[in-house]
Scaffold this motif. Structure first.
Motif, mmCIF file in Angstrom:
data_model
loop_
_atom_site.group_PDB
_atom_site.id
_atom_site.type_symbol
_atom_site.label_atom_id
_atom_site.label_comp_id
_atom_site.label_asym_id
_atom_site.label_seq_id
_atom_site.Cartn_x
_atom_site.Cartn_y
_atom_site.Cartn_z
ATOM 1 N N GLU A 125 -6.512 -0.792 -5.539
ATOM 2 C CA GLU A 125 -5.326 -1.476 -5.044
ATOM 3 C C GLU A 125 -4.103 -1.066 -5.859
ATOM 4 O O GLU A 125 -3.009 -0.858 -5.316
ATOM 5 N N LEU A 126 -4.281 -0.932 -7.160
ATOM 6 C CA LEU A 126 -3.186 -0.475 -8.014
ATOM 7 C C LEU A 126 -2.818 0.968 -7.706
ATOM 8 O O LEU A 126 -1.631 1.335 -7.665
ATOM 9 N N VAL A 160 5.437 -0.401 -10.376
ATOM 10 C CA VAL A 160 4.454 -1.220 -9.676
ATOM 11 C C VAL A 160 4.152 -2.404 -10.580
ATOM 12 O O VAL A 160 3.852 -2.229 -11.764
ATOM 13 N N VAL A 217 2.029 -5.423 -6.223
ATOM 14 C CA VAL A 217 0.620 -5.476 -5.834
ATOM 15 C C VAL A 217 0.187 -6.930 -5.986
ATOM 16 O O VAL A 217 0.165 -7.457 -7.109
ATOM 17 N N GLY A 276 -0.791 1.116 -4.663
ATOM 18 C CA GLY A 276 0.577 0.709 -4.983
ATOM 19 C C GLY A 276 1.373 1.843 -5.598
ATOM 20 O O GLY A 276 2.533 2.065 -5.240
#
Length: 542
Positions: free
Chosen positions: A371-372, A339, A359, A375
């Motif tokens: 959000e991470l 990611v 991301v 991902g």
């Protein structure tokens, strides 16, 4: 000379099947159209295997005993009964079209003229089987191979175009192998062009799987014609991209459904509207007594019910395409996935091409922990590396790794260009720990910098708002005009380096094609369009 024996014919078909089978997984991995379910190689192999099994049933007999028409019709029916999926059904129609042409010419020796006619008939049958044929698929590739044979006839010596009845088997096979090998070359060129014709292939960075499978089958035919130990014509390998592939819009239905309808007075078109209301990728092929039905649908039982009172439904096969796509993504992703945080259309594309799930960082390059985490969970691999691409993102990335249900590690890259160069060292088959060491070592050998327009006047009076400011590892090293600042910053970064990477962002005042004039002598330069906000150029030296 009589028609070849069934044993001789089986040798050729067996060689064709072996050629496809040896690279079946490669064909599967290329499969993204109409659905990225990764089974094109499997489906084509099943069709070929059904033809071989029919030949096994007839083994020991001569073609003269069975009759050419009866033989080719039996093989066409076997292909139809064994077909599964779009590619398998279309391949069965190629077999049917060729079989009908051969059956229509009793007594004619199988020579380049008859083979060219059989290929033309097969191409027509394949196109006719699809309601809305798409170019850039196996249909296109087979048509190009048929055209290749037709073109060759115009330039072939007369004694090779039509073979006399007294010609020996060895001569017959050699002539056929010669013209088919040229058709393979034209077919491979057609395969290479498929991404230009079909957008989903271009987006995914692959050639058409079915077309590649057809070339492999024909390569096996050529090897079979050349006898035991016959050399297989070289067919280039096509590697799938190291990333999750976009699923075509037709993947909205879940089940790939296939079945046979047996009866009398069956038409192969009147059922299409009812089936198309239940799904898509609908194929209905066959004759008045047997139909092969294929479609993608969420209601297999309703598709079968369309034929209630019409005929007997057998050979029902239902495959869950969502499971197939998940398994395919996991296989292609390898053990360790990545990611990466990125901003800019070009940079996001570059990360994707190297196998990373991106991301988006936005203007500030600062995604949230969740959000991470999302991902991380979106990647099919067992273990995950996170490239934060900014010192401000490292803590959020570490927290996301702590919350992750699968093993995840942060590689502390503090810029997008550093993340990108480190990502080149990824080995998807290795563990996350091994990859963290590999990418960490790569980071240690990279010097980074960039050029950005000043957001305000400098308190020390060095530059004014809008001037170019050059950074090397977060330290200001140059300022002033864009060209001079770029040259001075590159000079600073390139000491002892062999390669400098320049990634252009939004509003960069110097075109990429002119960048090399600002690079120090003796240093190689790589340039990319990044489209990143805030930075005119991101720089890296190694």
């Amino acid at each position: 000379m009589p028609d070849p024996s069934i044993a001789r014919f089986r040798r050729v078909i067996s060689s064709a099947y072996a050629s496809l089978e040896a690279r079946r997984q490669e064909v599967n991995d290329l499969n993204v159209f109409p659905v990225a379910d990764g089974d094109t190689g499997d489906n084509m192999a099943m069709t070929m295997r059904a033809v071989m099994e029919e030949l096994d049933r007839l083994d020991g007999q001569e073609v003269d005993e069975v009759g050419r028409a009866e033989l080719v019709q039996a093989l066409a029916r076997a292909a139809l009964m064994g077909a599964r999926g779009n590619s398998g059904v279309i391949l069965s129609q190629i077999v049917r079209g060729a079989a009908e042409e051969l059956a229509s010419r009793p007594g004619e020796l199988v020579d380049p003229v008859l083979v060219a006619a059989a290929f033309a008939s097969a191409a027509d049958a394949a196109y006719d089987s699809v309601r809305e044929p798409a170019e850039g698929t196996m249909l296109t590739v087979f048509r190009e191979m048929a055209h290749s044979l037709a073109r060759q006839l115009a330039h072939l010596e007369a004694d090779k175009q039509r073979l006399g009845r007294d010609v020996g088997e060895e001569r017959q096979d050699a002539v056929l192998a010669e013209v088919l090998e040229r058709a393979i070359e034209d077919g491979e060129r057609a395969v290479a062009r498929t991404p230009e014709q079909l957008e989903v292939l271009r987006e995914s960075g692959v050639v058409d799987a079915g077309g590649h499978g057809l070339v492999l089958i024909l390569a096996g035919v050529v090897a079979g014609l050349r006898g035991d130990g016959g050399e297989l014509p070289e067919v280039p390998h096509h590697e799938p991209p190291r990333r999750s592939l976009p699923h075509h819009e037709d993947s909205r239905y879940r089940y790939c459904t296939n079945f046979i309808v047996s009866g009398s007075g069956l038409g192969n078109r009147e059922y299409l509207p009812r089936l198309e209301r239940l799904g898509d990728s609908v194929l209905v092929v066959g004759d008045d007594v047997t139909l092969k039905v294929h479609l993608h649908t969420d209601a297999p039982e309703e598709a079968v019910a369309v034929f209630d009172g019409v005929g007997d439904v057998t050979n029902l096969d239902v495959a869950d395409m969502r499971e197939q796509m998940a398994a395919r993504d996991a296989r292609l992703s390898g053990r360790t996935g990545v990611v990466a945080v990125a901003a800019g259309e070009g940079l996001e594309r570059l990360f994707g091409e190297l196998g990373a799930t991106v991301v988006p960082g936005g203007e500030t390059l600062n995604p949230s922990t969740y959000e991470l985490l999302a991902g991380i969970h979106s990647v099919a691999s067992e273990e995950i590396l996170v490239l934060p691409s900014s010192s401000n993102v490292i803590m959020a990335a570490e927290r996301a790794c702590e919350l992750s249900e699968k093993p995840a590690r942060v590689v502390p890259a503090t810029s997008q260009q550093a993340s990108l160069l480190a990502l080149v060292e990824l080995d998807p088959t290795a563990s996350v720990e091994e990859n963290a060491k590999r990418l960490g070592a790569a980071l240690a050998g990279v010097a980074t910098g960039g050029i950005a327009p000043a957001a305000r006047d400098d308190s020390q009076g060095r530059f004014k708002k809008g001037d170019a400011v050059g950074f090397a590892d977060e330290e200001i090293v140059a300022w002033g005009g864009a060209g001079s600042t770029l040259a001075q910053t590159l000079q600073h970064l390139a000491r002892g380096a062999e390669i400098v990477t320049v990634i252009a962002g939004e509003g960069a005042p110097i075109a990429l094609g002119e960048i090399d004039t600002h690079v120090p002598a003796g240093v190689e330069v790589e340039t990319h369009e990044g489209g990143q906000p805030s930075w005119w150029w991101l720089l890296a030296a190694q």
